[in-house]
Design a protein around this motif. Structure first.
Motif, mmCIF file in Angstrom:
data_model
loop_
_atom_site.group_PDB
_atom_site.id
_atom_site.type_symbol
_atom_site.label_atom_id
_atom_site.label_comp_id
_atom_site.label_asym_id
_atom_site.label_seq_id
_atom_site.Cartn_x
_atom_site.Cartn_y
_atom_site.Cartn_z
ATOM 1 N N LYS A 44 0.809 -1.210 0.000
ATOM 2 C CA LYS A 44 0.000 0.000 0.000
ATOM 3 C C LYS A 44 0.846 1.265 0.000
ATOM 4 C CE LYS A 44 -3.678 2.350 2.596
ATOM 5 N NZ LYS A 44 -4.576 2.280 3.786
ATOM 6 N N GLY A 45 1.852 1.304 0.874
ATOM 7 C CA GLY A 45 2.599 2.548 1.061
ATOM 8 C C GLY A 45 3.971 2.591 0.438
ATOM 9 N N GLY A 46 4.487 1.448 -0.017
ATOM 10 C CA GLY A 46 5.818 1.431 -0.585
ATOM 11 C C GLY A 46 6.893 1.699 0.457
ATOM 12 N N CYS A 47 8.072 2.055 0.004
ATOM 13 C CA CYS A 47 9.219 2.352 0.873
ATOM 14 C C CYS A 47 9.614 3.813 0.668
ATOM 15 C CB CYS A 47 10.398 1.444 0.537
ATOM 16 S SG CYS A 47 10.050 -0.321 0.628
ATOM 17 N N ARG A 48 9.513 4.623 1.699
ATOM 18 C CA ARG A 48 9.878 6.041 1.579
ATOM 19 C C ARG A 48 11.345 6.204 1.944
ATOM 20 N NH1 ARG A 48 7.638 11.000 0.954
ATOM 21 N NH2 ARG A 48 5.545 10.128 0.819
ATOM 22 N N ILE A 49 12.125 6.669 0.965
ATOM 23 C CA ILE A 49 13.568 6.801 1.114
ATOM 24 C C ILE A 49 13.989 8.165 0.585
ATOM 25 C CG2 ILE A 49 15.807 5.782 0.541
ATOM 26 C CD1 ILE A 49 14.162 3.187 -0.186
ATOM 27 N N ASN A 50 14.654 8.950 1.425
ATOM 28 C CA ASN A 50 15.092 10.299 1.024
ATOM 29 C C ASN A 50 13.948 11.094 0.395
ATOM 30 O OD1 ASN A 50 17.627 9.725 2.001
ATOM 31 N ND2 ASN A 50 18.571 9.456 -0.004
ATOM 32 N N ASP A 51 12.778 11.023 1.044
ATOM 33 C CA ASP A 51 11.582 11.783 0.648
ATOM 34 C C ASP A 51 10.974 11.344 -0.681
ATOM 35 O OD1 ASP A 51 11.443 13.417 2.946
ATOM 36 O OD2 ASP A 51 12.983 14.751 2.126
ATOM 37 N N GLU A 52 11.330 10.172 -1.159
ATOM 38 C CA GLU A 52 10.718 9.624 -2.364
ATOM 39 C C GLU A 52 10.158 8.237 -2.059
ATOM 40 O OE1 GLU A 52 11.879 8.444 -7.002
ATOM 41 O OE2 GLU A 52 13.223 9.702 -5.811
ATOM 42 N N VAL A 53 9.004 7.910 -2.635
ATOM 43 C CA VAL A 53 8.397 6.605 -2.413
ATOM 44 C C VAL A 53 8.824 5.650 -3.520
ATOM 45 C CG1 VAL A 53 6.244 5.303 -2.248
ATOM 46 C CG2 VAL A 53 6.420 7.565 -1.178
ATOM 47 N N TYR A 54 9.380 4.512 -3.116
ATOM 48 C CA TYR A 54 9.791 3.459 -4.045
ATOM 49 C C TYR A 54 8.841 2.276 -3.876
ATOM 50 C CZ TYR A 54 14.083 6.158 -4.584
ATOM 51 O OH TYR A 54 14.978 7.164 -4.844
ATOM 52 N N ARG A 55 8.553 1.609 -4.972
ATOM 53 C CA ARG A 55 7.568 0.522 -4.935
ATOM 54 C C ARG A 55 8.137 -0.764 -5.548
ATOM 55 N NH1 ARG A 55 2.754 2.047 -3.133
ATOM 56 N NH2 ARG A 55 2.286 4.296 -3.057
ATOM 57 N N PRO A 56 9.053 -1.413 -4.838
ATOM 58 C CA PRO A 56 9.483 -2.737 -5.305
ATOM 59 C C PRO A 56 8.324 -3.722 -5.166
ATOM 60 C CG PRO A 56 10.285 -2.314 -3.082
ATOM 61 C CD PRO A 56 9.666 -1.030 -3.552
ATOM 62 N N GLU A 57 8.410 -4.827 -5.869
ATOM 63 C CA GLU A 57 7.408 -5.863 -5.672
ATOM 64 C C GLU A 57 7.503 -6.398 -4.243
ATOM 65 O OE1 GLU A 57 7.144 -8.842 -8.821
ATOM 66 O OE2 GLU A 57 8.437 -7.561 -10.079
ATOM 67 N N VAL A 58 6.426 -6.987 -3.758
ATOM 68 C CA VAL A 58 6.414 -7.583 -2.424
ATOM 69 C C VAL A 58 6.173 -9.081 -2.596
ATOM 70 C CG1 VAL A 58 5.340 -7.592 -0.152
ATOM 71 C CG2 VAL A 58 5.539 -5.435 -1.430
ATOM 72 N N TRP A 59 7.134 -9.877 -2.137
ATOM 73 C CA TRP A 59 7.094 -11.317 -2.337
ATOM 74 C C TRP A 59 7.081 -12.051 -1.008
ATOM 75 C CZ3 TRP A 59 12.027 -10.862 -5.781
ATOM 76 C CH2 TRP A 59 11.697 -10.333 -7.035
ATOM 77 N N SER A 60 6.348 -13.149 -0.951
ATOM 78 C CA SER A 60 6.500 -14.089 0.151
ATOM 79 C C SER A 60 7.766 -14.898 -0.101
ATOM 80 C CB SER A 60 5.297 -15.024 0.216
ATOM 81 O OG SER A 60 5.296 -15.896 -0.904
ATOM 82 N N PRO A 61 8.294 -15.594 0.904
ATOM 83 C CA PRO A 61 9.470 -16.441 0.660
ATOM 84 C C PRO A 61 9.232 -17.462 -0.455
ATOM 85 C CG PRO A 61 9.146 -16.159 3.014
ATOM 86 C CD PRO A 61 7.954 -15.539 2.344
ATOM 87 N N GLN A 62 8.036 -17.991 -0.524
ATOM 88 C CA GLN A 62 7.726 -18.972 -1.568
ATOM 89 C C GLN A 62 7.749 -18.332 -2.954
ATOM 90 O OE1 GLN A 62 5.917 -18.504 1.252
ATOM 91 N NE2 GLN A 62 6.575 -20.344 2.339
ATOM 92 N N GLU A 63 7.250 -17.121 -3.068
ATOM 93 C CA GLU A 63 7.230 -16.423 -4.359
ATOM 94 C C GLU A 63 8.637 -16.035 -4.815
ATOM 95 O OE1 GLU A 63 2.874 -14.207 -4.225
ATOM 96 O OE2 GLU A 63 4.551 -13.348 -3.096
ATOM 97 N N ALA A 64 9.560 -15.919 -3.858
ATOM 98 C CA ALA A 64 10.933 -15.526 -4.195
ATOM 99 C C ALA A 64 11.863 -16.717 -4.385
ATOM 100 C CB ALA A 64 11.487 -14.628 -3.097
ATOM 101 N N GLU A 65 11.324 -17.914 -4.371
ATOM 102 C CA GLU A 65 12.159 -19.112 -4.427
ATOM 103 C C GLU A 65 13.064 -19.112 -5.662
ATOM 104 O OE1 GLU A 65 11.678 -24.000 -4.368
ATOM 105 O OE2 GLU A 65 9.931 -22.690 -4.119
ATOM 106 N N ASP A 66 14.347 -19.399 -5.430
ATOM 107 C CA ASP A 66 15.382 -19.480 -6.468
ATOM 108 C C ASP A 66 15.639 -18.147 -7.166
ATOM 109 O OD1 ASP A 66 17.399 -20.951 -7.627
ATOM 110 O OD2 ASP A 66 16.182 -21.628 -9.306
ATOM 111 N N VAL A 67 15.418 -17.050 -6.447
ATOM 112 C CA VAL A 67 15.790 -15.739 -6.969
ATOM 113 C C VAL A 67 17.294 -15.717 -7.232
ATOM 114 C CG1 VAL A 67 16.232 -14.688 -4.700
ATOM 115 C CG2 VAL A 67 15.399 -13.265 -6.559
ATOM 116 N N ASP A 68 17.749 -14.893 -8.158
ATOM 117 C CA ASP A 68 19.177 -14.871 -8.499
ATOM 118 C C ASP A 68 20.042 -14.347 -7.351
ATOM 119 O OD1 ASP A 68 18.687 -15.847 -11.046
ATOM 120 O OD2 ASP A 68 18.522 -13.847 -11.925
ATOM 121 N N LEU A 69 19.585 -13.289 -6.689
ATOM 122 C CA LEU A 69 20.358 -12.680 -5.604
ATOM 123 C C LEU A 69 19.427 -12.375 -4.438
ATOM 124 C CD1 LEU A 69 22.995 -11.418 -4.477
ATOM 125 C CD2 LEU A 69 22.311 -9.266 -5.577
#
Length: 319
Positions: A44-69
């Motif tokens: 809903k709110g994203g990540c506010r960093i240095n007064d800017e809102v960033y919106r990376p995807e939000v994954w459960s551990p299962q959804e992130a399985e075998d991610v590269d990094l």
């Protein structure tokens, strides 16, 4: 080898630097690991960093399985309960970088996923939290340091991470002396982070007070004796990790930030670890023992243990 997906476990002060740097990289998927209420809040709110809102995807551990990094940027106390999630995420193609403080988080992770999956690393970023998000100075931040424990140091995965961070604003470098670099940062944290937290003053106290320098030097001697006994030659990184990010004299490092906010600190990872290692090696650690117990007592104070108002019937005898 090309990194096309990155997961960040821990979107706090450290994770925010990674999210800030990688959010504008167009040829990767970037996600934050979260579940339940925290996941809902980030979606809903994203990540506010240095007064800017960033919106990376939000994954459960299962959804992130075998991610590269997978970048682990948790507080040390949160690691034990996160190990199961890390095991779920790490697959055949996953590299893990731990940007946590201390000198043993990577060993704890490696016990769960295999040492070959972990690329040793550290971060130096003077980030702090305010009501409306996290803040750091991108220009003065020293950034992320990483490397293989043994040759080939210019490995395929080191090259892939260098390519990932290039042109992102993230400051980074690879090194042939990653163990020494990690212990160099550990030394900075122990010597400059902990005494300041007890005094409750900005980092200028180390240059302005001979008494603070004596305490800092005592902690340093104990740490360096333990490092030497473990075969770690800290002179290898004297010109690199011997310094931290440029900060004003008023800066308050993470342990004092935790105490200011009424949170428990990472003292077990700092002086607690050195006390344990000192006992195993037969090296006395009186400065670290005193520091450990003082900060534990300050945590108890924050918890209200010494709030004696209203306890008029309780008598303590002075001697």
């Amino acid at each position: 080898m090309k990194i096309q997906s990155v997961a960040v476990l821990g979107a706090g002060a450290v994770g925010s630097y990674v999210i800030w740097g990688l959010s504008h990289k167009k040829d990767i998927r970037l996600g934050v690991i979260a579940e339940g209420e925290r996941a809902d809040r980030l979606k809903k709110g994203g990540c506010r960093i240095n007064d800017e809102v960033y919106r990376p995807e939000v994954w459960s551990p299962q959804e992130a399985e075998d991610v590269d990094l997978l970048i682990v940027s948790l507080k040390y106390g949160s690691l034990p309960e996160a190990l199961e999630s890390i095991k779920t995420i790490v697959g055949e193609h996953t590299t893990v970088m731990s940007l946590m403080n201390g000198v043993d988080s990577e060993e704890l992770i490696a016990e769960q996923v295999g040492d070959d999956r972990v690329l040793r690393s550290l971060i130096k970023v003077a980030s702090h939290k305010e009501e409306n998000g996290y803040y750091f100075n991108p220009e003065t931040t020293l950034g992320i340091i990483f490397g293989e424990l043994a040759a080939p140091f210019d490995s395929e995965r080191v090259q892939a991470i260098e390519s990932l961070f290039a042109d992102t604003g993230i400051h980074f470098r690879s090194t042939e002396f990653i163990r020494e670099e990690i212990w160099g940062k550990f030394r900075l944290n122990v010597c400059n982070n902990l005494p300041q937290a007890i005094l409750g003053a900005g980092v200028g106290c180390y240059s302005d007070s001979t008494h603070m320098k004596v305490i800092s030097d005592g902690l340093r001697r104990e740490l360096e004796q333990i490092a030497l006994a473990k075969g770690i030659d800290m002179s290898k990184m004297a010109g690199t990790s011997g310094r931290g990010s440029a900060v004003p004299a008023s800066a308050r490092y993470s342990t004092l930030q935790d105490l200011d906010a009424g949170r428990h600190t990472e003292i077990d990872m700092f002086s607690g670890t050195l006390m344990r290692m000192g006992e195993e090696l037969g090296i006395p650690t009186p400065y670290n023992e005193y520091t450990y117990h003082m900060i534990k007592a300050l945590e108890e104070k924050n918890d209200g243990l010494f709030d004696y108002q209203g306890e008029r019937d309780k008598t303590t005898w002075a001697k």
